[in-house]
Write an enzyme that holds these catalytic residues in place. Structure first.
Site, PDB file in Angstrom:
ATOM      1  N   GLY A 245       0.845  -1.157  -0.031  1.00  0.00           N
ATOM      2  CA  GLY A 245       0.121  -0.014  -0.090  1.00  0.00           C
ATOM      3  C   GLY A 245       0.896   1.287  -0.057  1.00  0.00           C
ATOM      4  O   GLY A 245       1.955   1.354  -0.473  1.00  0.00           O
ATOM      5  N   GLU A 267       5.774  -3.604   0.786  1.00  0.00           N
ATOM      6  CA  GLU A 267       5.748  -3.049  -0.824  1.00  0.00           C
ATOM      7  C   GLU A 267       4.993  -1.913  -0.670  1.00  0.00           C
ATOM      8  O   GLU A 267       3.805  -1.723  -0.827  1.00  0.00           O
ATOM      9  CB  GLU A 267       5.126  -4.196  -1.582  1.00  0.00           C
ATOM     10  CG  GLU A 267       5.886  -5.534  -1.430  1.00  0.00           C
ATOM     11  CD  GLU A 267       7.011  -5.534  -2.421  1.00  0.00           C
ATOM     12  OE1 GLU A 267       7.753  -4.551  -2.988  1.00  0.00           O
ATOM     13  OE2 GLU A 267       8.132  -6.547  -2.355  1.00  0.00           O
ATOM     14  N   CYS A 301       1.829   0.594  -8.517  1.00  0.00           N
ATOM     15  CA  CYS A 301       3.037   1.267  -7.717  1.00  0.00           C
ATOM     16  C   CYS A 301       4.265   1.107  -8.498  1.00  0.00           C
ATOM     17  O   CYS A 301       5.122   2.071  -8.296  1.00  0.00           O
ATOM     18  CB  CYS A 301       3.452  -0.079  -6.748  1.00  0.00           C
ATOM     19  SG  CYS A 301       3.477  -1.687  -7.140  1.00  0.00           S
TER      20      CYS A 301
END
Length: 516
Positions: A245, A267, A301
């Site tokens: 997140g 992550e 991401c």
């Protein structure tokens, strides 16, 4: 009913989601007693279903169930655990179309990306099956005669998984496939924005466990907001928390888990750049940059946030980018002719609009203005235009990650070292890329004085990673590694063993300790 909605209903039925009020549990979607959360599709703004969340009492039952399941699962040989993962992968193949459609409809990514996400799940299962016969330790020579030393790995226990909305199924699979072959059991809290994807995955693995007469607690599901995630983070019975997140969320999780001396696999945010040198293939650059910036509507991401372009090719790259953006088709992601679907919700839309305002306020120039779309097909209010802005790397807004399709165009002069300094000059360190046909530039970028990111690519974009290579980043990205290489080691505890098969007890370092 429109044809795509009919397809979604068929997909839900195939995935075992038949009730409007869906409970969550350790394996059979039994009733949970928490509050209700509602899952709305960003595609059309429609309510898909209401989900009953996990209360504190429900959570305790789940952890007890997982604890009992671990006592059984850890005794099963690793190759046999791999067989369970193989069967799970086969079930995913059978349900790829249905699960991919649900991912696309509940999260908003394109249908092809939805299918691709399920394929990632299949790929990690294949990887894990082979790995289940290769959980190698080490042997070493002892300084003491008639002694043997070696290292081995044992299961940790319960692995808590907190995942984000943008990859509502794949990131869970990255963790579980490896954790399961290691002998761990898993408790998963999916994003409250995509709870049905979690229930669908739980239904699939529950059927595999049932067919193999294994306890359902090997795979557990809990639903809810951040307060449910806090239960996992604070629980001393859970030795590892894997959280995906924002950096803000990751810092909270990390501090909470560290306070009880647990382990975290994080992550977190990315602020990824592509460097474009004078020796770049411009056509290849445009393809990589556009997909990286607008794929998943900029909500990966690994999305490309910054394009750092040498002044000698800057205008050419800019003009080609603007022309490419004019060809983008924005609309229902279940229509495969569209390139870009909606972003996740109206809160994200507001964040996107604020970012555009800040770009201008801080001195940037919007060369592709962006904006929120309205009218027929855009009734959900979640469709936005991908934007391009000319900025400087040190702008406050550029230093932050905005989870939306906004691409920052940054000019550099001089050598590639200058571009690398700009790329590294942010707090995040996930993915990076360089576009060049110059061997020296490519090798410098990959050297210790080059990219400071966990992922560094040459002549491909920042977005999209293959199973097999360890995935993760440095700095405020959290330092975690998932899905490939030796990432399995984080899901196990390491043990050093020494065996004395002599008739005496010599001590290490030549220490003498004689007794009469």
């Amino acid at each position: 009913m429109t044809s795509y909605k009919f397809g979604i209903q068929q997909a839900l039925t195939q995935l075992g989601i038949k009730e409007i009020n869906l409970g969550t549990s350790t394996g059979n979607n039994a009733f949970s007693s928490g509050a209700i959360i509602e899952s709305y599709s960003p595609v059309d703004g429609q309510l898909i279903a209401s989900v009953t969340t996990t209360s504190a009492e429900d959570y305790e039952k789940v952890i007890q169930t997982a604890t009992e399941a671990f006592k059984i699962f850890r005794q099963i040989p690793a190759p046999k655990r791999g067989e369970i993962v193989r069967q799970f992968g086969d079930k995913l193949r059978q349900n790829k179309e249905a699960l991919g459609k649900l991912v696309s409809y509940e999260m908003g990514k394109s249908l092809q990306e939805g299918y691709g996400e399920v394929q990632e799940m299949i790929d990690i299962c294949d990887f894990a099956v082979g790995l289940s016969r290769q959980l190698h330790g080490l042997t070493m020579h002892s300084e003491r005669p008639s002694h043997r030393m070696y290292e081995q790995y044992h299961p940790l226990g319960i692995v808590g998984i907190i995942s984000a909305f943008n990859f509502p199924v794949a990131v869970w699979a990255w963790n579980t496939a490896l954790a399961w072959i290691c002998g761990d059991v898993c408790v998963w809290k999916p994003s409250e924005k995509t709870p049905l994807c979690g229930i669908a995955c739980q239904n699939i693995i529950a059927s595999v466990l049932k067919e193999n007469h294994l306890p359902e607690g090997i795979s557990c599901l809990i639903n809810g907001d951040y307060t449910v995630g806090e239960m996992l983070s604070k629980d001393i019975r859970i030795p590892l928390i894997s959280a995906t997140g924002s950096t803000r969320m990751g810092k909270i999780v990390s501090q909470t888990v560290a306070a009880r001396l647990g382990k975290s696999l994080l992550e977190l945010g990315g602020n990824n750049a592509i460097i474009v040198t004078p020796d770049a293939d411009i056509k290849m650059t445009i393809i990589g940059a556009v997909f990286g910036a607008v794929g998943t509507a900029g909500q990966r991401c690994t999305s490309t946030r910054r394009l750092i372009v040498h002044e000698s090719v800057y205008d050419k790259v800019k003009n080609n980018l603007v022309a490419a953006y004019q060809q983008l088709r924005i609309g229902n992601p279940l229509d495969e002719k569209n390139h870009v679907g909606p972003i996740i919700d109206k809160y994200a839309v507001a964040q996107y609009e604020r970012a555009l305002e800040k770009i201008v306020a801080q001195g940037g120039k919007l060369i592709v203005p962006g904006g929120v779309l309205s009218g027929e097909g855009y009734e959900s209010g979640c469709y936005v235009k991908p934007a391009i802005a000319e900025v400087k790397n040190d702008f406050e807004i550029v230093q932050c990650e905005t989870f939306a399709p906004i691409l920052y165009l940054i000019q550099y002069s001089g050598t590639v070292e200058n571009a690398i300094a700009l790329q590294n000059g942010v707090a995040q360190g996930l993915s990076s890329a360089i576009m060049t046909n110059n061997l020296r530039e490519a090798e410098l970028f990959l050297s210790a004085q080059g990219s400071d990111c966990g992922i560094a690519n040459v002549n491909i974009g920042t977005s999209g990673a293959e199973i097999g290579g360890a995935f993760g980043g440095e700095k405020e990205t959290g330092g975690g590694r998932e899905s490939g290489s030796d990432a399995w080691k984080v899901y196990m505890r390491r043990q050093t063993n020494t065996i004395n098969y002599s008739t005496s007890l010599p001590l290490a370092q030549g220490i003498k300790f004689d007794l009469d």
